[in-house]
Design a protein around this motif. Structure first.
Motif, PDB file in Angstrom:
ATOM      1  N   VAL A 103     -40.495  93.537 -22.642  1.00  0.00           N
ATOM      2  CA  VAL A 103     -40.708  94.569 -21.924  1.00  0.00           C
ATOM      3  C   VAL A 103     -39.766  95.720 -22.527  1.00  0.00           C
ATOM      4  CG1 VAL A 103     -40.472  95.940 -19.482  1.00  0.00           C
ATOM      5  CG2 VAL A 103     -40.399  93.288 -20.005  1.00  0.00           C
ATOM      6  N   PRO A 104     -40.644  96.824 -24.000  1.00  0.00           N
ATOM      7  CA  PRO A 104     -40.471  98.256 -24.502  1.00  0.00           C
ATOM      8  C   PRO A 104     -40.092  98.939 -23.101  1.00  0.00           C
ATOM      9  CG  PRO A 104     -43.042  97.890 -24.496  1.00  0.00           C
ATOM     10  CD  PRO A 104     -42.558  96.462 -23.135  1.00  0.00           C
ATOM     11  N   VAL A 105     -38.875  99.951 -23.204  1.00  0.00           N
ATOM     12  CA  VAL A 105     -38.695 100.947 -22.441  1.00  0.00           C
ATOM     13  C   VAL A 105     -37.821 101.805 -23.030  1.00  0.00           C
ATOM     14  CG1 VAL A 105     -37.171 100.951 -20.363  1.00  0.00           C
ATOM     15  CG2 VAL A 105     -37.507  98.735 -20.518  1.00  0.00           C
ATOM     16  N   CYS A 106     -38.160 102.856 -22.525  1.00  0.00           N
ATOM     17  CA  CYS A 106     -37.607 104.481 -22.863  1.00  0.00           C
ATOM     18  C   CYS A 106     -36.697 105.258 -21.592  1.00  0.00           C
ATOM     19  CB  CYS A 106     -39.173 105.143 -23.149  1.00  0.00           C
ATOM     20  SG  CYS A 106     -37.959 106.862 -24.107  1.00  0.00           S
ATOM     21  N   GLY A 112     -35.696 108.251 -17.139  1.00  0.00           N
ATOM     22  CA  GLY A 112     -34.787 107.833 -16.180  1.00  0.00           C
ATOM     23  C   GLY A 112     -33.926 108.940 -15.978  1.00  0.00           C
ATOM     24  N   PRO A 113     -34.295 109.078 -14.995  1.00  0.00           N
ATOM     25  CA  PRO A 113     -33.397 110.874 -14.647  1.00  0.00           C
ATOM     26  C   PRO A 113     -32.152 110.402 -13.344  1.00  0.00           C
ATOM     27  CG  PRO A 113     -35.512 110.313 -13.537  1.00  0.00           C
ATOM     28  CD  PRO A 113     -35.869 109.364 -14.189  1.00  0.00           C
ATOM     29  N   ASP A 114     -32.189 109.136 -13.528  1.00  0.00           N
ATOM     30  CA  ASP A 114     -30.757 108.500 -12.750  1.00  0.00           C
ATOM     31  C   ASP A 114     -29.508 107.567 -13.854  1.00  0.00           C
ATOM     32  OD1 ASP A 114     -31.696 109.309  -9.813  1.00  0.00           O
ATOM     33  OD2 ASP A 114     -32.987 107.740 -10.409  1.00  0.00           O
ATOM     34  N   LEU A 115     -30.239 108.266 -14.818  1.00  0.00           N
ATOM     35  CA  LEU A 115     -29.584 107.134 -16.004  1.00  0.00           C
ATOM     36  C   LEU A 115     -27.881 107.724 -16.216  1.00  0.00           C
ATOM     37  CD1 LEU A 115     -28.685 105.390 -18.082  1.00  0.00           C
ATOM     38  CD2 LEU A 115     -29.589 106.770 -19.971  1.00  0.00           C
ATOM     39  N   ALA A 116     -27.743 108.874 -16.412  1.00  0.00           N
ATOM     40  CA  ALA A 116     -26.369 110.070 -15.990  1.00  0.00           C
ATOM     41  C   ALA A 116     -25.839 109.309 -14.779  1.00  0.00           C
ATOM     42  CB  ALA A 116     -26.889 111.357 -16.814  1.00  0.00           C
ATOM     43  N   PRO A 173     -45.635 105.195 -12.048  1.00  0.00           N
ATOM     44  CA  PRO A 173     -45.552 103.452 -12.375  1.00  0.00           C
ATOM     45  C   PRO A 173     -44.785 103.341 -14.118  1.00  0.00           C
ATOM     46  CG  PRO A 173     -47.779 104.790 -12.688  1.00  0.00           C
ATOM     47  CD  PRO A 173     -46.940 105.600 -12.401  1.00  0.00           C
ATOM     48  N   GLY A 174     -44.741 101.550 -13.674  1.00  0.00           N
ATOM     49  CA  GLY A 174     -43.488 101.748 -15.301  1.00  0.00           C
ATOM     50  C   GLY A 174     -42.171 101.796 -15.505  1.00  0.00           C
ATOM     51  N   SER A 175     -41.759 102.444 -14.446  1.00  0.00           N
ATOM     52  CA  SER A 175     -40.411 103.236 -14.176  1.00  0.00           C
ATOM     53  C   SER A 175     -39.070 101.620 -13.617  1.00  0.00           C
ATOM     54  CB  SER A 175     -40.195 103.669 -13.054  1.00  0.00           C
ATOM     55  OG  SER A 175     -40.405 104.937 -13.047  1.00  0.00           O
ATOM     56  N   VAL A 176     -38.428 101.461 -14.778  1.00  0.00           N
ATOM     57  CA  VAL A 176     -37.458 100.662 -14.751  1.00  0.00           C
ATOM     58  C   VAL A 176     -36.125 101.138 -13.999  1.00  0.00           C
ATOM     59  CG1 VAL A 176     -35.839  99.035 -16.296  1.00  0.00           C
ATOM     60  CG2 VAL A 176     -38.493  99.868 -16.750  1.00  0.00           C
ATOM     61  N   ALA A 177     -35.920 100.882 -12.989  1.00  0.00           N
ATOM     62  CA  ALA A 177     -34.485 101.093 -11.741  1.00  0.00           C
ATOM     63  C   ALA A 177     -34.097  99.620 -11.809  1.00  0.00           C
ATOM     64  CB  ALA A 177     -35.141 101.389 -11.232  1.00  0.00           C
ATOM     65  N   ILE A 178     -32.618 100.265 -11.286  1.00  0.00           N
ATOM     66  CA  ILE A 178     -31.546  99.610 -10.607  1.00  0.00           C
ATOM     67  C   ILE A 178     -30.711  99.333  -9.518  1.00  0.00           C
ATOM     68  CG2 ILE A 178     -30.981  98.964 -13.566  1.00  0.00           C
ATOM     69  CD1 ILE A 178     -28.458 100.327 -12.470  1.00  0.00           C
ATOM     70  N   ALA A 179     -30.562  99.021  -8.720  1.00  0.00           N
ATOM     71  CA  ALA A 179     -29.737  99.374  -7.566  1.00  0.00           C
ATOM     72  C   ALA A 179     -28.984  97.586  -7.379  1.00  0.00           C
ATOM     73  CB  ALA A 179     -31.083  98.954  -6.118  1.00  0.00           C
ATOM     74  N   LEU A 196     -33.402 105.263 -11.190  1.00  0.00           N
ATOM     75  CA  LEU A 196     -34.472 105.194 -12.754  1.00  0.00           C
ATOM     76  C   LEU A 196     -33.586 104.971 -13.667  1.00  0.00           C
ATOM     77  CD1 LEU A 196     -37.282 106.783 -11.093  1.00  0.00           C
ATOM     78  CD2 LEU A 196     -36.748 104.954 -10.595  1.00  0.00           C
ATOM     79  N   ILE A 197     -33.817 104.124 -14.538  1.00  0.00           N
ATOM     80  CA  ILE A 197     -32.426 104.685 -15.816  1.00  0.00           C
ATOM     81  C   ILE A 197     -33.977 104.539 -16.709  1.00  0.00           C
ATOM     82  CG2 ILE A 197     -30.914 103.742 -14.844  1.00  0.00           C
ATOM     83  CD1 ILE A 197     -31.875 101.181 -16.437  1.00  0.00           C
ATOM     84  N   GLY A 198     -35.290 104.068 -16.828  1.00  0.00           N
ATOM     85  CA  GLY A 198     -35.832 104.508 -17.603  1.00  0.00           C
ATOM     86  C   GLY A 198     -37.903 104.125 -16.932  1.00  0.00           C
ATOM     87  N   ARG A 199     -38.256 103.855 -17.861  1.00  0.00           N
ATOM     88  CA  ARG A 199     -39.457 103.990 -17.519  1.00  0.00           C
ATOM     89  C   ARG A 199     -40.786 102.225 -18.834  1.00  0.00           C
ATOM     90  NH1 ARG A 199     -44.691 108.458 -16.988  1.00  0.00           N
ATOM     91  NH2 ARG A 199     -46.128 106.759 -15.526  1.00  0.00           N
ATOM     92  N   THR A 200     -40.860 101.600 -18.477  1.00  0.00           N
ATOM     93  CA  THR A 200     -41.948 101.130 -19.487  1.00  0.00           C
ATOM     94  C   THR A 200     -43.302 101.187 -19.212  1.00  0.00           C
ATOM     95  OG1 THR A 200     -42.868  98.577 -19.987  1.00  0.00           O
ATOM     96  CG2 THR A 200     -42.690  98.760 -17.976  1.00  0.00           C
TER      97      THR A 200
END
Length: 240
Positions: A103-106, A112-116, A173-179, A196-200
């Protein structure tokens, strides 16, 4: 020795099979093995096997497991007995190896606006959050919430993060997120409260495809970092 599965009816045409109490790796593996067993040797009337973290839901046709006219045992009990017998049988061959899906992710930025915020919460740099996410042993435990939406176990415990206090009403769509201890990927534009930390650029759900969901329970995922230019190119390629 593991406890025997617990089986209870869900209405008049479904059963819930309980295979554990905690969604750990061993229980998820047990659920996947049971799902394979029932798909390979389905009892009469079984229509669909739906795995979750610790359970299977079995949809069936009650008339296919009806007894004699003077037999008052309900169909679900007959089917439950067959399921218990099938799950007690030793498997004659090794379980099929899980698929690995790249799964490629940017990561970060507008994708990924929540990465910081995740990095600050965990006391890590943004690069270390990405490194740990890439190195985690990700596996799809189940699909739910929205069509093709994967709940993914295996997240590095150092990245454990609560859901956002205020959910977003629209997530691309495609947003990669953690919780908490999980990762997810939003296949469609929906509301959501994960970080949201990234997007595929991959298209995870296509109703015209067969099967419509790109991922399936049991898949092992390997996330691969890409830059914004590669994201844009793959996004266009996926939708031509």
């Amino acid at each position: 020795m593991r406890d025997a599965p617990t089986i209870e009816p869900l209405g008049d045409c479904a059963l819930r099979v309980g295979l554990g109490s905690e969604p750990d790796a061993a229980t998820v593996a047990r659920v996947q093995a049971a799902a394979r067993t029932l798909r390979e040797a389905p009892p009469a009337g079984l229509r669909e096997v739906v795995p979750a973290y610790t359970t299977l839901t079995l949809h069936y046709r009650p008339e296919a497991v009806a007894g004699e006219p003077d037999d008052l045992q309900p169909p679900w009990q007959r089917l439950a007995a067959q399921v218990q017998a099938l799950l007690r049988r030793p498997r004659r061959r090794a379980a099929a190896a899980a698929r690995e899906v790249v799964v490629p992710v940017c990561y970060g930025g507008e994708h990924g606006p929540d990465l910081a915020a995740v990095a600050a919460h965990c006391g890590l740099s943004e690069d270390e959050v990405v490194r740990r996410h890439l190195a985690s042993p990700h596996q799809v435990a189940m699909l739910g919430f929205a069509p093709g939406f994967p709940f993914i176990t295996g997240l590095d415990s150092a990245l454990r993060t609560a859901r956002r206090a205020t959910p977003r009403t629209r997530i691309p769509p495609g947003s990669v997120a953690i919780a908490r201890e999980q990762t997810c990927i939003y296949p469609l534009e929906t509301p959501g409260g994960w970080n949201l930390i990234g997007r595929t650029p991959l298209r995870l759900f296509d109703p015209a495809a067969n099967p419509p969901s790109r991922l399936r329970p049991g898949d092992r995922l390997r996330f691969e970092p890409i830059d914004a230019a590669r994201f844009a190119a793959l996004w266009a390629q996926e939708r031509t």
